[in-house]
Scaffold this motif. Structure first.
Motif, PDB file in Angstrom:
ATOM      1  N   ILE A 227      91.119  27.353   6.198  1.00 42.79           N
ATOM      2  CA  ILE A 227      89.919  26.492   6.191  1.00 42.79           C
ATOM      3  C   ILE A 227      89.063  26.743   7.585  1.00 42.79           C
ATOM      4  CG2 ILE A 227      88.955  24.264   6.041  1.00 42.79           C
ATOM      5  CD1 ILE A 227      91.772  23.280   4.387  1.00 42.79           C
ATOM      6  N   VAL A 228      89.820  26.651   8.675  1.00 39.71           N
ATOM      7  CA  VAL A 228      89.381  26.783   9.879  1.00 39.71           C
ATOM      8  C   VAL A 228      88.632  28.321   9.831  1.00 39.71           C
ATOM      9  CG1 VAL A 228      89.715  27.073  12.446  1.00 39.71           C
ATOM     10  CG2 VAL A 228      90.719  25.391  11.174  1.00 39.71           C
ATOM     11  N   GLU A 229      89.224  29.229   9.612  1.00 44.90           N
ATOM     12  CA  GLU A 229      89.017  30.392   9.482  1.00 44.90           C
ATOM     13  C   GLU A 229      87.541  30.572   8.555  1.00 44.90           C
ATOM     14  OE1 GLU A 229      90.053  35.172   8.611  1.00 44.90           O
ATOM     15  OE2 GLU A 229      91.042  33.498   7.590  1.00 44.90           O
ATOM     16  N   ASN A 230      87.575  29.871   7.447  1.00 39.50           N
ATOM     17  CA  ASN A 230      86.461  30.258   6.533  1.00 39.50           C
ATOM     18  C   ASN A 230      85.346  29.324   6.886  1.00 39.50           C
ATOM     19  OD1 ASN A 230      88.207  31.357   4.666  1.00 39.50           O
ATOM     20  ND2 ASN A 230      88.666  29.421   3.359  1.00 39.50           N
ATOM     21  N   ILE A 231      85.317  28.162   7.676  1.00 41.62           N
ATOM     22  CA  ILE A 231      84.085  27.392   7.792  1.00 41.62           C
ATOM     23  C   ILE A 231      83.551  28.228   9.258  1.00 41.62           C
ATOM     24  CG2 ILE A 231      84.763  25.183   6.855  1.00 41.62           C
ATOM     25  CD1 ILE A 231      85.714  24.311   9.663  1.00 41.62           C
ATOM     26  N   THR A 232      84.471  28.683   9.972  1.00 40.13           N
ATOM     27  CA  THR A 232      83.709  29.305  11.468  1.00 40.13           C
ATOM     28  C   THR A 232      83.309  30.747  11.040  1.00 40.13           C
ATOM     29  OG1 THR A 232      86.076  30.159  11.788  1.00 40.13           O
ATOM     30  CG2 THR A 232      85.349  28.221  12.908  1.00 40.13           C
ATOM     31  N   GLU A 233      83.787  31.260   9.901  1.00 38.68           N
ATOM     32  CA  GLU A 233      83.237  32.540   9.594  1.00 38.68           C
ATOM     33  C   GLU A 233      81.895  32.357   8.961  1.00 38.68           C
ATOM     34  OE1 GLU A 233      84.048  36.348   6.622  1.00 38.68           O
ATOM     35  OE2 GLU A 233      85.790  35.168   7.237  1.00 38.68           O
ATOM     36  N   PHE A 234      81.742  31.431   7.809  1.00 44.19           N
ATOM     37  CA  PHE A 234      80.599  31.092   7.468  1.00 44.19           C
ATOM     38  C   PHE A 234      79.326  30.644   8.479  1.00 44.19           C
ATOM     39  CE2 PHE A 234      77.369  28.643   4.825  1.00 44.19           C
ATOM     40  CZ  PHE A 234      77.199  29.273   3.795  1.00 44.19           C
ATOM     41  N   ARG A 235      79.905  29.674   9.168  1.00 41.30           N
ATOM     42  CA  ARG A 235      78.833  29.109  10.322  1.00 41.30           C
ATOM     43  C   ARG A 235      79.743  29.227  11.683  1.00 41.30           C
ATOM     44  NH1 ARG A 235      76.692  23.319   8.977  1.00 41.30           N
ATOM     45  NH2 ARG A 235      75.701  24.595   7.068  1.00 41.30           N
ATOM     46  N   PRO A 236      79.149  30.070  12.562  1.00 42.02           N
ATOM     47  CA  PRO A 236      80.195  30.647  13.702  1.00 42.02           C
ATOM     48  C   PRO A 236      79.927  29.471  14.805  1.00 42.02           C
ATOM     49  CG  PRO A 236      79.004  32.561  12.934  1.00 42.02           C
ATOM     50  CD  PRO A 236      78.580  31.462  12.060  1.00 42.02           C
ATOM     51  N   GLU A 237      78.717  28.774  14.664  1.00 40.41           N
ATOM     52  CA  GLU A 237      78.708  27.718  15.761  1.00 40.41           C
ATOM     53  C   GLU A 237      79.462  26.600  15.650  1.00 40.41           C
ATOM     54  OE1 GLU A 237      75.228  27.108  12.662  1.00 40.41           O
ATOM     55  OE2 GLU A 237      76.378  28.780  13.545  1.00 40.41           O
ATOM     56  N   LEU A 238      80.287  26.445  14.292  1.00 34.62           N
ATOM     57  CA  LEU A 238      81.237  25.348  14.343  1.00 34.62           C
ATOM     58  C   LEU A 238      82.550  25.546  15.319  1.00 34.62           C
ATOM     59  CD1 LEU A 238      81.058  24.572  10.555  1.00 34.62           C
ATOM     60  CD2 LEU A 238      80.492  23.287  12.449  1.00 34.62           C
ATOM     61  N   CYS A 239      82.613  26.850  15.982  1.00 31.98           N
ATOM     62  CA  CYS A 239      83.801  27.437  16.704  1.00 31.98           C
ATOM     63  C   CYS A 239      83.875  26.131  17.814  1.00 31.98           C
ATOM     64  CB  CYS A 239      83.623  28.661  17.300  1.00 31.98           C
ATOM     65  SG  CYS A 239      83.929  30.038  16.144  1.00 31.98           S
ATOM     66  N   ILE A 240      82.725  25.936  18.434  1.00 29.86           N
ATOM     67  CA  ILE A 240      82.596  25.137  19.325  1.00 29.86           C
ATOM     68  C   ILE A 240      83.284  23.593  19.093  1.00 29.86           C
ATOM     69  CG2 ILE A 240      81.308  23.674  21.404  1.00 29.86           C
ATOM     70  CD1 ILE A 240      79.464  25.995  20.982  1.00 29.86           C
ATOM     71  N   GLU A 241      83.023  22.891  18.018  1.00 28.66           N
ATOM     72  CA  GLU A 241      83.416  21.602  17.427  1.00 28.66           C
ATOM     73  C   GLU A 241      84.920  21.775  16.880  1.00 28.66           C
ATOM     74  OE1 GLU A 241      81.621  18.938  17.343  1.00 28.66           O
ATOM     75  OE2 GLU A 241      80.221  20.194  18.599  1.00 28.66           O
ATOM     76  N   VAL A 242      85.260  22.693  16.382  1.00 23.99           N
ATOM     77  CA  VAL A 242      86.584  22.982  15.892  1.00 23.99           C
ATOM     78  C   VAL A 242      87.450  22.891  17.262  1.00 23.99           C
ATOM     79  CG1 VAL A 242      88.352  24.718  14.929  1.00 23.99           C
ATOM     80  CG2 VAL A 242      86.233  24.223  13.753  1.00 23.99           C
ATOM     81  N   ALA A 243      87.008  23.660  18.275  1.00 27.89           N
ATOM     82  CA  ALA A 243      87.812  23.854  19.612  1.00 27.89           C
ATOM     83  C   ALA A 243      88.068  22.348  20.085  1.00 27.89           C
ATOM     84  CB  ALA A 243      87.445  24.775  20.558  1.00 27.89           C
TER      85      ALA A 243
END
Length: 557
Positions: A227-243
């Motif tokens: 799920i993390v890979e999918n959402i960060t691939e579709f919307r890379p700016e979410l990488c910051i929030e996920v971390a």
């Protein structure tokens, strides 16, 4: 026969098989019986063999027929109704009813599982039915509108991990990147809803209670990372929030677990490299979480051991890539230095295992730019020159994961960084290397210079033949990837050693150039172009100093 006779009737009893002790048969009769049984068995086997020969064989399908069948399956319209808005609403309503019923039964009978178990099974089935929505991403906005996404995320904290694992599996299907790209509107609505509900934080809370010794829960961990890979691939700016929401910390903790290597560790390394790739904030966070030390500790195992398989090799490469990304943050260079990362990379280069390839890339990143000054001086102090120059003189053939060009690029980049950053005795020791063994390293430099000049010439000819109309920047980038970048590094080293070293070095360079039809003008031209196109690395002040330094070298040359 009347009724009385029927009731009193008894069948004649079947005689028992005689026991060896009761039998009056002689040994000879017993032996004959055994022999007869063997003959009968042999005849039976022969008959079965004849029958099997007569049976029709399974038809052999040719490759073309297999392709035709696959094509038919892919193109044939799916039987059954396609999910429309009404069907989706029914599925959501059924799911909400089952979730509410289960919640009520658990509250009413908290200590009597047999009373709420049926409602739990119904909820599991409703989640299974809801997975059909993953085939119609156009209906995702409806899911969001009906608050179904929020209800699903609430179930991540369900007391039964089978239910939370099922939800994770469903979310993984819904966020599959290929499906998301089928409907931009649907994908945006779903990702917005997940981001707004801080999906990563809820997934992380569920991860903390999963036991990877249980197969279903191990799969749930894998699907969570999916799920993390999918959402960060579709919307890379979410990488910051996920971390920020704790995933970086969980990954580092997962890497430190002393358990046999498995697919989840591989996936964790992959997600870490994704989170660090284009996100400076996450690189900084990794350093603050002592992530540099964690990566060095994990990679230390490969100093004397090669990965046991392709998956473990991929995990090792992911960790090297993560370390390279992390070293782009200046503060992490100091952490790398204090954590004795240079010593580890130096030992890896000497051990000649697969890790040598990754350690070469890491060294390149650690020594580059103005932030690499301390690392460059330290590398000379720990006798790193004895390790790097043999690799400069000859590209290894065994256990080389990098191409020859990649290997040469990293090695010359390391030497160029040291020539720029080393000072005092360390710089003198570095320059002295080029005078050893009758200037053999200068000869190698010139050999590489001509090799990459030829590559750049070929790249330029290819561009001329192509009808594609490229602007100046695009042409320069094509030339850089075609060998110009490595040529610039080589010519930079030539300028440094010719101007700072003894006169014998420049004399050898001029002699080789005249023998092979080259000239000093070409090297000067390459370096002037390099000075005019310095990248954005470092501050503006550093860029100006570097430009001035290169032009001074050109003038002296």
């Amino acid at each position: 026969m009347d009724v009385g006779e029927l009731l009193s009737f008894k069948p004649t009893p079947t005689p028992k098989r005689p026991n060896d002790e009761d039998s009056g048969d002689s040994d000879e009769e017993t032996a004959r019986a055994v022999k007869m049984r063997r003959i009968a068995k042999a005849k039976t086997d022969q008959m079965m063999y004849q029958l099997s020969k007569g049976l029709p064989k399974e038809p052999i399908i040719s490759d073309k027929e297999k392709e035709d069948i696959l094509r038919y399956v892919e193109t044939e319209a799916t039987e059954g109704e396609v999910l429309d808005e009404t069907a989706v609403k029914k599925l959501v309503l059924n799911f909400e009813k089952k979730a509410l019923r289960n919640r009520e039964m658990r509250i009413k009978f908290p200590d009597q599982p047999e009373k709420f178990m049926e409602s739990e099974i119904d909820l599991h089935e409703a989640l299974q039915e809801l997975s059909a929505v993953a085939t119609v991403p156009d209906q995702y906005p409806l899911l969001v509108e009906l608050k179904c996404v929020n209800s699903l995320l609430e179930l991540l904290s369900h007391d039964n991990t089978d239910i939370s694992s099922k939800v994770v599996n469903l979310l993984q299907e819904l966020t599959d990147v290929d499906i998301l790209h089928e409907s931009e509107e649907g994908a945006e609505a779903l990702i917005d809803a997940l981001a707004e509900a801080e999906c990563a934080s809820l997934l992380l809370h569920n991860l903390a209670r999963l036991d990877e010794q249980v197969a279903d829960e191990r799969d749930a961990v894998h699907n969570t990372l999916g799920i993390v890979e999918n959402i960060t691939e579709f919307r890379p700016e979410l990488c910051i929030e996920v971390a920020k929401q704790g995933f970086m910390q969980w990954i580092l903790k997962r890497l430190k677990l002393k358990v046999p290597f498995d697919g989840n560790k591989l996936y964790a390394t992959e997600i870490l490299s994704i989170l660090l790739q284009n996100t400076p904030e996450n690189r900084k966070l990794l350093g603050e979480l002592d992530g540099i030390d964690v990566l060095l500790q994990q990679l230390a195992f490969y100093k004397r051991h090669d990965p046991s398989g392709a998956e473990e090799q991929e995990a090792m490469e992911n960790m090297f890539d993560s370390l390279c990304c992390a070293l782009m943050e200046p503060a992490n260079r100091d952490r790398f230095l204090r954590g004795e990362g240079l010593q580890l990379m130096n030992l890896m280069l000497r051990e000649k295992k697969m890790s040598r390839n990754g350690s070469l890339k890491v060294l390149d990143h650690a020594l580059a730019g103005p932030e690499g000054r301390d690392n460059c001086n330290k590398f000379v102090d720990i006798l790193g020159l004895r390790t790097v120059f043999p690799l400069f003189m000859k590209t290894p053939k065994r256990k080389r994961l990098l191409t020859v060009d990649q290997h040469e690029e990293h090695v010359v980049s390391i030497i160029a960084s040291m020539l720029r950053n080393c000072q005092g005795t360390q710089r003198q020791r570095l320059l002295a290397k080029f005078t050893e063994n009758d200037l053999e390293k200068v000869d190698r430099l010139m050999e590489l210079h001509f090799k990459y000049m030829d590559k750049v010439d070929r790249a330029e000819k290819d561009m001329e033949q192509e009808s594609e109309d490229l602007d100046d920047d695009a042409q320069y980038l094509r030339r850089l990837s075609g060998g110009l970048f490595t040529l610039q590094l080589i010519d930079r080293i030539i300028l440094e050693v010719c101007t700072a070293g003894p006169p014998a070095i420049k004399q050898r360079v001029q002699r080789v150039l005249s023998l092979r039809g080259g000239s000093l003008k070409i090297i000067r031209h390459v370096m002037r172009e390099y000075a005019g196109n310095l990248g954005d690395a470092g501050s503006e002040e550093w860029r100006q100093q570097e430009q001035q330094h290169i032009l001074q070298l050109v003038d002296k040359f």
